[in-house]
Scaffold this motif. Structure first.
Motif, PDB file in Angstrom:
ATOM      1  N   ARG A   1     158.710  55.962  95.497  1.00 41.30           N
ATOM      2  CA  ARG A   1     158.180  55.978  93.815  1.00 41.30           C
ATOM      3  C   ARG A   1     157.781  56.993  93.850  1.00 41.30           C
ATOM      4  O   ARG A   1     157.441  58.067  94.411  1.00 41.30           O
ATOM      5  CB  ARG A   1     156.798  54.576  94.204  1.00 41.30           C
ATOM      6  N   THR A   2     157.279  56.908  92.206  1.00 36.40           N
ATOM      7  CA  THR A   2     156.351  58.193  91.960  1.00 36.40           C
ATOM      8  C   THR A   2     155.147  58.422  92.086  1.00 36.40           C
ATOM      9  O   THR A   2     154.818  56.920  93.008  1.00 36.40           O
ATOM     10  CB  THR A   2     156.591  58.652  90.441  1.00 36.40           C
ATOM     11  N   ARG A   3     154.106  58.815  91.726  1.00 38.30           N
ATOM     12  CA  ARG A   3     152.670  59.217  92.106  1.00 38.30           C
ATOM     13  C   ARG A   3     152.369  57.835  91.379  1.00 38.30           C
ATOM     14  O   ARG A   3     151.557  57.147  91.241  1.00 38.30           O
ATOM     15  CB  ARG A   3     151.988  60.847  91.604  1.00 38.30           C
ATOM     16  N   ALA A   4     153.061  58.092  89.985  1.00 35.70           N
ATOM     17  CA  ALA A   4     152.209  57.558  88.902  1.00 35.70           C
ATOM     18  C   ALA A   4     152.277  56.082  89.337  1.00 35.70           C
ATOM     19  O   ALA A   4     151.758  54.581  88.910  1.00 35.70           O
ATOM     20  CB  ALA A   4     152.440  57.682  87.578  1.00 35.70           C
ATOM     21  N   ASP A   5     153.691  55.334  89.931  1.00 42.58           N
ATOM     22  CA  ASP A   5     154.190  53.604  90.307  1.00 42.58           C
ATOM     23  C   ASP A   5     152.857  53.737  91.468  1.00 42.58           C
ATOM     24  O   ASP A   5     152.173  52.756  91.578  1.00 42.58           O
ATOM     25  CB  ASP A   5     155.802  53.956  90.487  1.00 42.58           C
TER      26      ASP A   5
ATOM     27  N   LEU B   1     149.783  54.974  91.984  1.00 39.39           N
ATOM     28  CA  LEU B   1     148.917  55.136  91.231  1.00 39.39           C
ATOM     29  C   LEU B   1     148.381  53.681  90.376  1.00 39.39           C
ATOM     30  O   LEU B   1     147.697  53.109  90.415  1.00 39.39           O
ATOM     31  CB  LEU B   1     148.248  55.991  90.762  1.00 39.39           C
ATOM     32  N   THR B   2     149.662  52.827  90.200  1.00 36.52           N
ATOM     33  CA  THR B   2     149.014  52.370  88.885  1.00 36.52           C
ATOM     34  C   THR B   2     149.124  50.447  90.166  1.00 36.52           C
ATOM     35  O   THR B   2     148.468  49.704  90.179  1.00 36.52           O
ATOM     36  CB  THR B   2     150.539  51.865  88.182  1.00 36.52           C
TER      37      THR B   2
ATOM     38  N   ARG C   1     145.700  50.787  92.094  1.00 35.73           N
ATOM     39  CA  ARG C   1     144.656  50.441  90.997  1.00 35.73           C
ATOM     40  C   ARG C   1     144.763  48.609  90.869  1.00 35.73           C
ATOM     41  O   ARG C   1     143.651  48.045  90.841  1.00 35.73           O
ATOM     42  CB  ARG C   1     144.541  50.774  89.398  1.00 35.73           C
TER      43      ARG C   1
END
Length: 100
Positions: free
Chosen positions: A78-82, A84-85, A88
């Motif tokens: 997964r990407t970092r954004a995924d 992090l989402t 959260r």
């Protein structure tokens, strides 16, 4: 591995019971060492045989194959954004549970 452990346990048990038998009833016509070694070797062979069978049965299970398959499977990337989402959203869910 089961055979090695069984032989070790069998040698120990054979030494204990063979030594007790020799002390209690005498060594017999063959002498102390051959009598003790016969006790030890027969006990080691018996324990080694049964523990080897047990280890084969235990390691041959479907669960063992599934664990090996999961270890060799490639992880989901997964990407970092995924990530992090997802993190959260889990934090928000925990906060909502704590508030209620």
């Amino acid at each position: 591995m089961g055979a090695a452990m069984g032989c070790g346990v069998g040698l120990t048990i054979g030494f204990i019971f063979g030594g007790y038998s020799i002390l209690r009833g005498g060594a017999g016509p063959r002498g102390v060492l051959p009598t003790l070694s016969q006790y030890m070797l027969s006990s080691a062979a018996t324990f080694g045989f049964f523990l080897a069978i047990g280890s084969v049965i235990r390691n041959d299970s479907q669960l063992q194959f599934e664990a090996a398959r999961l270890q060799t499977a490639s992880p989901m990337l997964r990407t970092r954004a995924d990530g992090l989402t997802l993190m959260r959203s889990r934090w928000d869910a925990e906060r909502r549970r704590e508030q209620h």
